[in-house]
Design an enzyme around this catalytic site. Sequence first.
Site, mmCIF file in Angstrom:
data_model
loop_
_atom_site.group_PDB
_atom_site.id
_atom_site.type_symbol
_atom_site.label_atom_id
_atom_site.label_comp_id
_atom_site.label_asym_id
_atom_site.label_seq_id
_atom_site.Cartn_x
_atom_site.Cartn_y
_atom_site.Cartn_z
ATOM 1 N N HIS A 108 40.944 34.505 35.049
ATOM 2 C CA HIS A 108 42.434 36.038 35.016
ATOM 3 C C HIS A 108 42.791 36.406 34.518
ATOM 4 O O HIS A 108 41.926 36.720 33.389
ATOM 5 C CB HIS A 108 43.537 34.117 34.391
ATOM 6 C CG HIS A 108 45.253 34.376 34.218
ATOM 7 N ND1 HIS A 108 45.731 35.192 33.508
ATOM 8 C CD2 HIS A 108 46.301 34.229 35.325
ATOM 9 C CE1 HIS A 108 47.306 35.321 33.257
ATOM 10 N NE2 HIS A 108 46.892 35.101 34.624
ATOM 11 N N SER A 121 39.530 20.685 43.172
ATOM 12 C CA SER A 121 40.861 21.592 43.402
ATOM 13 C C SER A 121 41.778 20.503 44.337
ATOM 14 O O SER A 121 41.182 20.519 44.975
ATOM 15 C CB SER A 121 40.599 23.308 43.574
ATOM 16 O OG SER A 121 41.494 23.929 44.063
#
Length: 489
Positions: A208, A411
């Site tokens: 991120h 995921s």
Amino acid sequence: MVGALESDQSFAMAEKFDILSDGFDPTAVAPEPLPLPVTNGTGADQEEENLKKTKVVNGGGEREMVLGRNVHTTSLAVTEPESNDEFTGDKEAYMASVLARYRKTLVERTKYHLGYPYNLDFDYGALGQLQHFSINNLGDPFIESNYGVHSRPFEVGVLDWFARLWEIERDDYWGYITNCGTEGNLHGILVGREVFPDGILYASSESHYSVFKAARMYRMECQKVDTLISGEIDCDDFRRKLLANKDKPAILNVNIGTTVKGAVDDLDLVIKTLEECGFSHDRFYIHCDGALFGLMMPFVKRAPKVTFNKPIGSVSVSGHKFVGCPMPCGVQITRMKHIKVLSNNVEYLASRDATIMGSRNGHAPLFLWYTLNRKGYKGFQKEVQKCLRNAHYLKDRLREAGISAMLNELSSTVVFERPKEEEFVRRWQLACQGDIAHVVVMPSVTVEKLDHFLKDLVEHRLVWYEDGSQPPCLVKDVGINNCICPAHK
């Protein structure tokens, strides 16, 4: 005369705010305009102007985003009340109509929300009675300050819940409820920097952006590590970079779900790589960025554990993502032995403080406490299973439609070809990077919503490629097994 004056004032107010307009619909959806195009300037300032611009490439061409300029696309002006507002009520009526219209816009935009990891399925009506209080959890969650309007008992209850989830004893951890996931990363990396002032920060290229923001803020040396096609950290490249810097401690950000592909770094392999490169446990610090999947993985069967029984230093998650909350928030937990390097006495508060912020939202712990109590571990497990099931459904349907798609094993983030039309991207609020886009399947995303999206996407693709042009090849983004472009069918 007075009556005529009041009438004139009322007319002026109505004209100013368009309150009495026959065409005004307080429930209408306010359109969200595309950013205005950036015009190319000329002259001596052009070079400086170019430095402020960055290009975003998408399937429909290039769109310029301007940095360092206040570009107004929409604005609701703040105006001074008129002297007779308390009698006429015109201003209150105007504001009520604006808010009603805004609510309608939110309802409409929520219907088409797919690209960002926010659970929009929540109901906190029971907490409405507490919105009249200015609740502020100043300072340390475990040390009460002189400010008495706080929610520390709820905050500590939430922290204890996460401590149990990540297997650390109550006396061994310290943490707090943050304002967002980024603050959790900033805090975790700061603790690592304070423990190892000369340490090097290692983070995969798909981490991120807040991780690299932390490196800039703290003036840390940062090594960006390559990733596998899945988005997971490449431990072979990690090994090479570690061996080139064996003289300095390692501070590592481990992703429990990357931003774009939802990839989970192999924590056990990362630790093994550190040990094999000669880094003992007292020479490295691991922060786990679990913004979304940090709360999902504990409920996935056979998923590797994120636990303080392993030599990690901190874990952070977002509260407004999988849990669902009306305001951004998060949870950050670290080891008590590390926090002593940050904690300071604050006489003004009659407390200690080791947080990033000063004032902290005291309402966020209430929302988290409320949902954790209502759902519990079993409730979250059901929601995780639903998300994973629906994510597989979306991936399979995309591939059946001839659209390249990838879904990592642990995921709920489905990666696929970037839609060719920017307006389509904005309509469905998709997050894009290069030639790929993704849908993050959250508890609020139903099969019906996915079917609506799929139908819309397939219909638009027929138009986009009716001229004989071809969809992009995604081999470099999703691998040859997931790309079904004309060259790899």
